[in-house]
Design an enzyme around this catalytic site. Structure first.
Site, PDB file in Angstrom:
ATOM      1  N   GLU A 163       0.819  -1.210   0.000  1.00 37.54           N
ATOM      2  CA  GLU A 163       0.000   0.000   0.000  1.00 37.54           C
ATOM      3  C   GLU A 163       0.856   1.265   0.000  1.00 37.54           C
ATOM      4  O   GLU A 163       0.561   2.220  -0.734  1.00 37.54           O
ATOM      5  CB  GLU A 163      -0.956  -0.014   1.192  1.00 37.54           C
ATOM      6  CG  GLU A 163      -2.050  -1.069   1.064  1.00 37.54           C
ATOM      7  CD  GLU A 163      -2.960  -1.143   2.284  1.00 37.54           C
ATOM      8  OE1 GLU A 163      -2.691  -0.425   3.266  1.00 37.54           O
ATOM      9  OE2 GLU A 163      -3.924  -1.934   2.250  1.00 37.54           O
ATOM     10  N   HIS A 196     -10.211   1.251   0.299  1.00 38.51           N
ATOM     11  CA  HIS A 196     -10.607   0.346   1.387  1.00 38.51           C
ATOM     12  C   HIS A 196     -12.115   0.060   1.395  1.00 38.51           C
ATOM     13  O   HIS A 196     -12.569  -0.770   2.183  1.00 38.51           O
ATOM     14  CB  HIS A 196     -10.177   0.922   2.734  1.00 38.51           C
ATOM     15  CG  HIS A 196      -8.707   0.756   3.010  1.00 38.51           C
ATOM     16  ND1 HIS A 196      -7.749   1.562   2.437  1.00 38.51           N
ATOM     17  CD2 HIS A 196      -8.035  -0.150   3.780  1.00 38.51           C
ATOM     18  CE1 HIS A 196      -6.554   1.180   2.857  1.00 38.51           C
ATOM     19  NE2 HIS A 196      -6.697   0.146   3.660  1.00 38.51           N
TER      20      HIS A 196
END
Length: 307
Positions: A163, A196
């Protein structure tokens, strides 16, 4: 040298500013930099769902497949930086340098942002110390079991690594060629938070009520976006990938502060822990500007002069 107008970097010719000839034309149109970042984020999320599996996200086969997916994305994403970055940037820096892989200031970038974040988590850390959880970390068996646990590896290593590499190291060098740092540091967190939201699908598949799923997912979007701003801040100020990576791994380990645990403590202990929570937040706010001073990290990258 670059000048800023309405949050965007404008070209300035070497005739206008002979001292800044090396950085004369560092500029990407917004639709190129933002568009590339959007495509990268879509590729990252899509890679998690290319596999046809009936298992949930914590099943070993799902985790292994997603490990492979995100590592493929990590191979693809740097090509956006390589192909879109201004030639004037590459006259002075390598692709890896602007992505935060530098020797200069590496030691400082590894430990100072982590210590700063530990100050922010002073309250939760004090609760853990009181509960004796810290003693577990001194046990070799804890670490031996941890590195064999795929969920632990995902949360503490692969997720922070992939990420931060994708959303910070590959996106921010592009955005910083278009926007001033304060604006660029707000764009990647939004993409990070939106990325997310794919957990909505998994929660619904697990049979959780829609209302509960939406509340939980909105809250997750909120705190991942806030963390994304902090992470982007660390990357831009330090010019190092390792700074947000280590902090991300630590925050994943700590989790969101458990306020209910504090409320359940005996009267005297409860107020002591609340004091540590407040002290940690105030200390973090006070120390943040100093402990993220670019010169501490030998940050002389093309955006450093605008910080």
């Amino acid at each position: 040298m670059r000048i800023w107008s309405a949050g965007m970097a404008n070209e300035i010719t070497t005739e206008q500013n002979p001292d800044g000839a090396d950085a004369g034309n560092i500029y990407l149109p917004p639709f190129v930099s933002v568009g590339a970042c959007f495509v990268i984020s879509v590729i990252y999320v899509a890679s998690l769902y290319v596999w046809n599996s009936k298992h949930d996200r914590d099943h070993p086969s799902t985790i292994k497949r997603r490990f492979f997916s995100v590592f493929v994305v990590m191979l693809v994403a740097p090509f956006f930086v390589l192909t879109l970055t201004s030639k004037d940037v590459f006259h002075r820096f390598t692709m890896w340098q602007i992505m935060g892989f530098r020797k200069e200031g590496l030691f400082t970038a590894t430990f100072v942002p982590l210590l700063l974040t530990m100050v922010l988590f002073l309250g939760p850390l004090s609760v853990q110390l009181s509960n004796g959880i810290w003693r577990i970390y001194s046990e070799p068996m804890y670490w031996m079991n941890a590195v064999r646990n795929l969920v632990w590896l995902r949360n503490h290593l692969v997720a922070p690594l992939s990420e931060e590499f994708t959303f910070r190291a590959c996106m921010l060098p592009l955005l910083l060629q278009t926007f001033r740092p304060s604006i660029a540091m707000l764009i990647t967190p939004l993409l990070f938070g939106l990325a997310h939201l794919h957990h909505i699908k998994e929660r619904l598949q697990n049979g959780r009520p829609l209302r509960e799923v939406l509340i939980v997912s909105f809250f997750q979007f909120f705190y991942t976006t806030i963390f994304g701003i902090y992470s982007a801040h660390l990357f831009v100020r330090s010019g190092h990938f390792v700074a947000p990576f280590v902090v991300h791994a630590f925050c994943n380990h700590m989790g969101f502060p458990d306020v209910q645990e504090v409320q359940s403590q005996p009267h005297r202990k409860k107020y002591l822990f609340i004091g540590f929570y407040v002290l940690g937040l105030v200390g973090w706010i006070v120390l943040l500007p100093t402990l993220t001073t670019p010169s501490w990290y030998s940050n002389h990258l093309f955006w450093a002069s605008e910080l």
